[in-house]
Design a protein around this motif. Structure first.
Motif, short mmCIF file in Angstrom:
data_model
loop_
_atom_site.label_atom_id
_atom_site.label_comp_id
_atom_site.label_asym_id
_atom_site.label_seq_id
_atom_site.Cartn_x
_atom_site.Cartn_y
_atom_site.Cartn_z
N ALA A 193 0.77 -1.12 0.02
CA ALA A 193 0.05 -0.09 0.12
C ALA A 193 0.79 1.12 -0.05
N GLY A 194 1.86 1.14 0.68
CA GLY A 194 2.84 2.27 0.80
C GLY A 194 3.66 2.61 -0.66
N ASP A 195 3.88 1.47 -1.20
CA ASP A 195 4.47 1.67 -2.76
C ASP A 195 3.42 1.93 -3.61
N VAL A 196 2.25 1.56 -3.40
CA VAL A 196 1.15 2.11 -4.52
C VAL A 196 1.14 3.55 -4.40
N GLY A 197 1.14 4.09 -3.03
CA GLY A 197 0.92 5.41 -2.93
C GLY A 197 1.96 6.27 -3.26
N ALA A 198 3.18 5.66 -3.12
CA ALA A 198 4.65 6.52 -3.62
C ALA A 198 4.38 6.60 -5.09
N ILE A 199 3.91 5.39 -5.76
CA ILE A 199 4.13 5.21 -7.34
C ILE A 199 2.91 6.25 -7.77
N ALA A 200 1.67 6.31 -7.10
CA ALA A 200 0.88 7.10 -7.36
C ALA A 200 1.03 8.51 -7.47
N SER A 201 1.46 9.06 -6.10
CA SER A 201 2.20 10.32 -6.09
C SER A 201 3.24 10.81 -7.33
N GLU A 202 4.13 9.92 -7.48
CA GLU A 202 5.06 9.91 -8.65
C GLU A 202 4.28 10.17 -9.88
N ARG A 203 3.46 9.25 -10.25
CA ARG A 203 2.65 9.24 -11.60
C ARG A 203 1.96 10.85 -11.44
N GLY A 204 1.35 11.31 -10.23
CA GLY A 204 0.67 12.36 -10.37
C GLY A 204 1.53 13.46 -10.85
N ARG A 205 2.79 13.56 -10.10
CA ARG A 205 3.72 14.56 -10.52
C ARG A 205 4.22 14.51 -11.50
N ILE A 206 4.36 13.43 -12.37
CA ILE A 206 4.84 13.40 -13.99
C ILE A 206 3.40 13.93 -14.47
N ALA A 207 2.19 13.52 -14.49
CA ALA A 207 1.06 14.03 -15.02
C ALA A 207 0.99 15.71 -14.94
N LEU A 208 1.12 16.06 -13.53
CA LEU A 208 0.97 17.57 -13.43
C LEU A 208 2.40 18.30 -14.48
N ALA A 209 3.42 17.94 -14.44
CA ALA A 209 4.42 18.31 -15.19
C ALA A 209 4.29 18.27 -16.81
N GLY A 210 3.58 17.21 -17.11
CA GLY A 210 3.14 17.09 -18.55
C GLY A 210 1.91 18.10 -18.89
N ALA A 211 1.06 18.22 -18.01
CA ALA A 211 0.01 19.28 -17.94
C ALA A 211 0.73 20.70 -18.05
N GLU A 212 1.62 20.95 -17.21
CA GLU A 212 2.19 22.13 -17.46
C GLU A 212 2.87 22.57 -18.68
#
Length: 120
Positions: A33-52
């Motif tokens: 669960a901690g790993d999934v949270g970290a991966i989701a957080s990283e994916r969210g950061r990447i998506a945000l960077a792409g949107a920017e």
């Protein structure tokens, strides 16, 4: 009775092993669960960077389109001014040649516009 103690002992050892396996499974699930949270957080950061990046590109394209539109509007304005100057002289010449006809046309246009604007 010895067989009964042996079977109870075997059941107890299996239950103990099962409890240990269950505890290990719970620990693994918490880690997952901690790993999934970290991966989701990283994916969210990447998506945000792409949107920017997309927003930045869109802004640059919009600014470029605005500059091009401004240039085209300036060119059109110059052409319209040239056309107006050229045709204004022709209109003046016709008014000088036919003042009564020009006066009647202007009066008719004024009456037409007055009728349109005064109608309620």
């Amino acid at each position: 009775m010895a067989a009964k103690k042996k079977s109870v002992s075997t059941v107890d050892s299996r239950l103990s092993a099962l409890r240990q396996d269950f505890a290990a499974l719970q620990a693994d699930m918490k880690g997952l669960a901690g790993d999934v949270g970290a991966i989701a957080s990283e994916r969210g950061r990447i998506a945000l960077a792409g949107a920017e990046d997309v927003a930045d590109r869109a802004m640059r394209l919009a600014e470029e389109a605005a500059r091009e539109a401004k240039t085209a509007a300036g060119e059109f304005q110059e052409e319209a001014e040239e056309w107006a100057e050229e045709n204004a002289e022709n209109l003046r010449a016709q008014v000088r040649d036919q003042p009564i006809t020009s006066l009647l046309i202007a009066g008719g246009i004024g009456a037409f516009l007055g009728a349109i604007f005064l109608r309620r």
